[in-house]
Motif scaffolding. Structure first.
Motif, PDB file in Angstrom:
ATOM      1  N   VAL A 237     -81.211  71.589 -93.444  1.00  0.00           N
ATOM      2  CA  VAL A 237     -80.481  71.547 -92.081  1.00  0.00           C
ATOM      3  C   VAL A 237     -80.884  72.494 -91.119  1.00  0.00           C
ATOM      4  O   VAL A 237     -81.853  73.340 -91.284  1.00  0.00           O
ATOM      5  CB  VAL A 237     -79.267  71.886 -92.643  1.00  0.00           C
ATOM      6  N   GLY A 238     -80.682  72.385 -89.840  1.00  0.00           N
ATOM      7  CA  GLY A 238     -80.986  73.304 -88.705  1.00  0.00           C
ATOM      8  C   GLY A 238     -79.744  73.926 -88.184  1.00  0.00           C
ATOM      9  O   GLY A 238     -78.697  72.966 -88.005  1.00  0.00           O
ATOM     10  N   ILE A 239     -79.805  74.976 -87.748  1.00  0.00           N
ATOM     11  CA  ILE A 239     -78.587  75.684 -86.866  1.00  0.00           C
ATOM     12  C   ILE A 239     -79.097  76.328 -85.622  1.00  0.00           C
ATOM     13  O   ILE A 239     -80.178  76.962 -85.787  1.00  0.00           O
ATOM     14  CB  ILE A 239     -77.821  76.940 -87.825  1.00  0.00           C
ATOM     15  N   CYS A 240     -78.706  75.763 -84.551  1.00  0.00           N
ATOM     16  CA  CYS A 240     -79.132  76.258 -83.334  1.00  0.00           C
ATOM     17  C   CYS A 240     -78.095  76.974 -82.743  1.00  0.00           C
ATOM     18  O   CYS A 240     -76.878  76.277 -82.319  1.00  0.00           O
ATOM     19  CB  CYS A 240     -79.372  74.937 -82.499  1.00  0.00           C
ATOM     20  N   VAL A 248     -72.838  76.615 -81.381  1.00  0.00           N
ATOM     21  CA  VAL A 248     -73.610  76.050 -82.230  1.00  0.00           C
ATOM     22  C   VAL A 248     -74.061  74.629 -82.238  1.00  0.00           C
ATOM     23  O   VAL A 248     -73.002  73.756 -81.587  1.00  0.00           O
ATOM     24  CB  VAL A 248     -73.123  76.491 -83.630  1.00  0.00           C
ATOM     25  N   LEU A 249     -75.099  73.928 -82.432  1.00  0.00           N
ATOM     26  CA  LEU A 249     -75.299  72.688 -83.009  1.00  0.00           C
ATOM     27  C   LEU A 249     -76.019  72.579 -84.067  1.00  0.00           C
ATOM     28  O   LEU A 249     -76.565  73.622 -84.713  1.00  0.00           O
ATOM     29  CB  LEU A 249     -76.430  72.188 -81.756  1.00  0.00           C
ATOM     30  N   ILE A 250     -75.621  71.438 -84.879  1.00  0.00           N
ATOM     31  CA  ILE A 250     -76.197  71.336 -86.288  1.00  0.00           C
ATOM     32  C   ILE A 250     -77.301  70.197 -86.219  1.00  0.00           C
ATOM     33  O   ILE A 250     -77.135  69.218 -85.446  1.00  0.00           O
ATOM     34  CB  ILE A 250     -75.264  70.784 -87.041  1.00  0.00           C
ATOM     35  N   LEU A 251     -78.498  70.253 -86.843  1.00  0.00           N
ATOM     36  CA  LEU A 251     -79.508  69.418 -87.082  1.00  0.00           C
ATOM     37  C   LEU A 251     -79.590  69.054 -88.655  1.00  0.00           C
ATOM     38  O   LEU A 251     -79.428  69.723 -89.371  1.00  0.00           O
ATOM     39  CB  LEU A 251     -80.797  69.950 -86.741  1.00  0.00           C
ATOM     40  N   ASP A 252     -79.791  67.711 -88.868  1.00  0.00           N
ATOM     41  CA  ASP A 252     -79.852  66.996 -90.176  1.00  0.00           C
ATOM     42  C   ASP A 252     -81.271  67.197 -90.448  1.00  0.00           C
ATOM     43  O   ASP A 252     -82.152  67.626 -89.737  1.00  0.00           O
ATOM     44  CB  ASP A 252     -79.354  65.752 -90.184  1.00  0.00           C
ATOM     45  N   ALA A 346     -69.294  79.015 -87.892  1.00  0.00           N
ATOM     46  CA  ALA A 346     -69.044  77.828 -87.816  1.00  0.00           C
ATOM     47  C   ALA A 346     -70.336  76.906 -88.707  1.00  0.00           C
ATOM     48  O   ALA A 346     -69.914  76.172 -89.571  1.00  0.00           O
ATOM     49  CB  ALA A 346     -69.213  77.019 -86.429  1.00  0.00           C
ATOM     50  N   GLY A 347     -71.591  77.413 -88.256  1.00  0.00           N
ATOM     51  CA  GLY A 347     -72.525  76.988 -89.079  1.00  0.00           C
ATOM     52  C   GLY A 347     -72.319  77.207 -90.698  1.00  0.00           C
ATOM     53  O   GLY A 347     -72.893  76.311 -91.517  1.00  0.00           O
ATOM     54  N   LEU A 348     -72.042  78.219 -91.065  1.00  0.00           N
ATOM     55  CA  LEU A 348     -71.842  78.699 -92.560  1.00  0.00           C
ATOM     56  C   LEU A 348     -70.804  77.632 -93.051  1.00  0.00           C
ATOM     57  O   LEU A 348     -70.661  77.174 -94.242  1.00  0.00           O
ATOM     58  CB  LEU A 348     -71.044  80.017 -92.774  1.00  0.00           C
ATOM     59  N   GLN A 349     -69.515  77.376 -92.302  1.00  0.00           N
ATOM     60  CA  GLN A 349     -68.846  76.409 -92.774  1.00  0.00           C
ATOM     61  C   GLN A 349     -69.339  75.085 -92.961  1.00  0.00           C
ATOM     62  O   GLN A 349     -68.961  74.237 -93.904  1.00  0.00           O
ATOM     63  CB  GLN A 349     -67.424  76.278 -91.727  1.00  0.00           C
TER      64      GLN A 349
END
Length: 447
Positions: A237-240, A248-252, A346-349
């Protein structure tokens, strides 16, 4: 009272150009110091954080001068995420919190955000009163009542511990490989440290700030570099984050991007299952995708929309007692844990859900099928009012008629940049493009 200096998130602009000059920052500091130091018989304090922009030094000193001239004692936090300022304003019993940052904007810009003693951003009414004080001018206190300033060394540590405390008790990130892109911004120390201490294998990106590279080809506005790192390192996963880490944006694992709407959908559904989503309602702005609204309705949940800006999301949450909200851009607000958007939290969630369910990010952060949405921006000059011209108004009316029954059109001025934002949603891609381009062409002609 009018608000001319303040936009949707404090005062913002290009450094050394009005209103973001050292002189104006001093005046703002004096005005906000006078506004919050109403009882001169007791000591008052303010905490100031900043991101990694070169101009942050200048504004930090100018604000400190203005604040101390009105008797405020200043606690300097150094580079910390914006949500850390909201947290530390309350935990350190400050009367005021200030964050020096232009968020996702380029390095030449900067801004000043304010938090009240409750850790929440100021209301429009408070900002209007402060603007009036700036215009009137503020008399300094007597020499013996001038405030003091000192640096605080443990502010970042306090924030790190608070963020870790929001992760499910007893759960770890062992075995999860995470790319964390800090945009060369305020979270360049905190975010990798939090993830590593929770057990993740961390691949940092955008953690070498030099004063001028914040948000430059990295972070939530430009996630391509992080996406390449996810694929290259075989990360889960990526966290931007953005420059001040409130987005935050999330990358798979394939580097595909999930925006704030998808993150909010994941959290809202999970919280509703656990009976944690207050009043069964998620708060989002008018920019959030229609697909999110349909997702919530299909689960018997509500979507409460507000104007654009996380301040307005939080205001609605506080007024109605909701505890989850945010923006498509990646502001995720969880008032059970924080007073403003916190990208790292939020990324941690999301990571917690990966660990709990054993599902990959690609499955978790694609909760609904988005309705095709097109957003285009048109820059305008000082003093120009393109939305008031007949040509633009006629174009808007024509596009609204074209979309009637098929989608929606949203036209607004940005609160942080001199841009007209033209956004539409429609299942038919040709109709979508025609509706947006008609308005964009008219605005471009007007400017």
């Amino acid at each position: 009272m009018a608000r001319e200096l303040f936009g949707t998130d404090g005062v913002r602009g290009t450094a050394n150009q009005h209103p973001m000059t050292a002189e104006m920052a001093l005046r703002i500091g004096a005005a906000v110091g006078r506004y919050f130091r109403r009882d001169t018989s007791v000591a008052h304090r303010v905490v100031i954080g900043k991101d990694t922009r070169l101009s942050g030094y200048m504004f930090e000193n100018a604000l400190t001068a203005g604040l101390t001239s009105t008797g405020m004692n200043v606690l300097l936090l150094g580079p910390v995420p914006t949500p850390a300022v909201g947290l530390l304003t309350t935990s350190m019993r400050a009367d005021l919190g200030i964050m020096i940052s232009a968020s996702h904007n380029p390095a030449e810009d900067n801004g000043i955000k304010f938090f009240g003693p409750d850790g929440f951003k100021l209301s429009d009414e408070a900002e209007a009163e402060i603007e009036a004080l700036i215009a009137e001018g503020v008399s300094p206190v007597d020499a013996g009542a001038i405030g003091r300033a000192r640096r605080i060394d443990d502010g970042l540590f306090r924030y790190i511990e608070r963020v870790k405390g929001t992760f499910p008790y007893g759960q770890r990130l062992d075995g999860i490989k995470v790319v964390i892109d800090c945009a060369n911004g305020a979270a360049y120390k905190a975010a990798p440290e939090v993830l590593w201490e929770l057990g993740a294998e961390v691949i940092p990106v955008g953690v070498s700030p030099d004063g001028v590279n914040i948000n430059a080809n990295c972070g939530s506005t430009k996630p391509q570099r992080a996406a390449e790192a996810v694929v290259a390192h075989g990360a889960d996963v990526g966290i931007c984050l953005d420059g001040d880490a409130d987005r935050v944006l999330i990358l798979d694992a394939q580097g595909q991007v999930a925006d704030g709407d998808q993150i909010m959908a994941l959290l809202a559904a999970r919280w509703a299952e656990e009976d944690r989503l207050r009043h069964g309602t998620l708060v989002a702005t008018v920019m959030s995708n229609l697909g999110l609204e349909r997702f919530m309705a299909a689960r018997g949940l509500a979507l409460h929309r507000t104007g654009v800006g996380d301040r307005y999301v939080v205001a609605a949450m506080r007024e109605h007692g909701f505890n989850l909200g945010g923006e498509q851009s990646g502001h995720i607000v969880m008032t059970d844990h924080a007073t403003t958007g916190d990208g790292l939290m939020a990324g941690l969630q999301v990571l917690a859900e990966m660990g709990r369910t054993g599902k990959p990010a690609s499955e978790l952060v694609q909760q609904f099928e988005a309705v095709p949405q097109l957003l285009k921006n048109v820059r305008y000059g000082v003093g120009q009012t393109p939305l008031e011209t007949s040509g633009v108004q006629n174009a808007i009316a024509a596009s609204e008629a074209q979309l009637a029954g098929q989608g929606r059109l949203l036209i607004r001025k940005s609160g942080t940049e001199p841009l007209i934002r033209v956004m539409a949603e429609c299942e038919n891609s040709q109709t979508l493009e025609e509706a947006v381009d008609r308005v964009v062409d008219a605005v471009e002609a007007a400017v």
